[in-house]
Design a protein around this motif. Structure first.
Motif, mmCIF file in Angstrom:
data_model
loop_
_atom_site.group_PDB
_atom_site.id
_atom_site.type_symbol
_atom_site.label_atom_id
_atom_site.label_comp_id
_atom_site.label_asym_id
_atom_site.label_seq_id
_atom_site.Cartn_x
_atom_site.Cartn_y
_atom_site.Cartn_z
ATOM 1 N N PRO A 48 0.749 -1.370 0.055
ATOM 2 C CA PRO A 48 -0.087 -0.021 0.069
ATOM 3 C C PRO A 48 0.789 1.315 -0.022
ATOM 4 N N ALA A 49 2.109 1.305 0.328
ATOM 5 C CA ALA A 49 3.081 2.549 0.255
ATOM 6 C C ALA A 49 3.617 2.640 -0.831
ATOM 7 N N ALA A 50 3.230 1.952 -1.758
ATOM 8 C CA ALA A 50 4.028 1.976 -3.272
ATOM 9 C C ALA A 50 3.367 3.366 -4.124
ATOM 10 N N PRO A 51 4.211 3.985 -4.766
ATOM 11 C CA PRO A 51 3.573 5.282 -5.360
ATOM 12 C C PRO A 51 2.282 5.160 -6.291
ATOM 13 N N THR A 54 -3.452 4.492 -4.589
ATOM 14 C CA THR A 54 -3.869 5.878 -4.135
ATOM 15 C C THR A 54 -4.057 5.611 -2.619
ATOM 16 N N TRP A 55 -4.369 6.952 -2.088
ATOM 17 C CA TRP A 55 -4.562 6.852 -0.596
ATOM 18 C C TRP A 55 -6.010 6.196 -0.330
ATOM 19 N N PRO A 56 -7.055 6.435 -0.973
ATOM 20 C CA PRO A 56 -8.271 5.501 -0.716
ATOM 21 C C PRO A 56 -8.046 4.205 -0.804
ATOM 22 N N GLU A 57 -7.402 3.742 -1.830
ATOM 23 C CA GLU A 57 -6.965 2.171 -1.673
ATOM 24 C C GLU A 57 -6.305 1.612 -0.915
ATOM 25 N N ALA A 58 -5.093 2.427 -0.433
ATOM 26 C CA ALA A 58 -4.377 1.934 0.555
ATOM 27 C C ALA A 58 -5.137 1.789 2.060
ATOM 28 N N LEU A 59 -5.914 3.011 2.159
ATOM 29 C CA LEU A 59 -6.657 2.886 3.393
ATOM 30 C C LEU A 59 -7.646 1.859 3.501
ATOM 31 N N ALA A 60 -8.427 1.608 2.521
ATOM 32 C CA ALA A 60 -9.143 0.754 2.275
ATOM 33 C C ALA A 60 -8.724 -0.652 2.722
ATOM 34 N N TRP A 61 -7.561 -0.874 1.864
ATOM 35 C CA TRP A 61 -7.085 -2.232 2.231
ATOM 36 C C TRP A 61 -6.699 -2.373 3.738
ATOM 37 N N ALA A 62 -5.754 -1.290 4.128
ATOM 38 C CA ALA A 62 -5.501 -1.506 5.417
ATOM 39 C C ALA A 62 -6.868 -1.837 6.476
ATOM 40 N N ALA A 63 -7.877 -1.161 6.170
ATOM 41 C CA ALA A 63 -9.096 -1.352 7.006
ATOM 42 C C ALA A 63 -9.514 -3.147 6.861
#
Length: 102
Positions: A48-51, A54-63
């Motif tokens: 999720p930290a890869a450039p 997107t932020w929403p995608e990274a946050l959704a996957w984290a959740a």
């Protein structure tokens, strides 16, 4: 203040805990990946930290992955404890029977 003697965990409990945790980890990862793919139509971001993520995608996957891992750990711990109790007739070491219910 008197020190409590540390109780060694029986081998059966260690093996059950490890086995249930490993199985739950594999199952949770596969279920989370499949759920993400079903909902989004793409594979989940592996980093999720890869450039390119997107932020929403990274946050959704984290959740999603966080909830899945916590649920898997809970299922594994309770399953291992129930199996240990069935095999030995007593609760596993360190299980508190006097936990408050809310």
């Amino acid at each position: 203040m008197a020190r409590k003697k540390k109780q060694k965990s029986p081998l059966v409990w260690k093996l059950l805990g490890s086995g249930f945790a490993t199985g739950a980890g594999i199952a949770v990862r596969k279920l989370a990946d499949a759920g993400w793919y079903a909902a989004r139509g793409s594979t989940p971001p592996k980093n999720p930290a890869a450039p390119g993520v997107t932020w929403p995608e990274a946050l959704a996957w984290a959740a999603v992955s966080g909830v899945a891992v916590a649920g898997g750990r809970l299922l594994a711990a309770r399953g291992a404890a129930a199996t240990y109790e069935k095999l030995t007739g007593k609760l596993p070491p360190g299980v508190n029977t006097e936990s408050p219910r809310i």
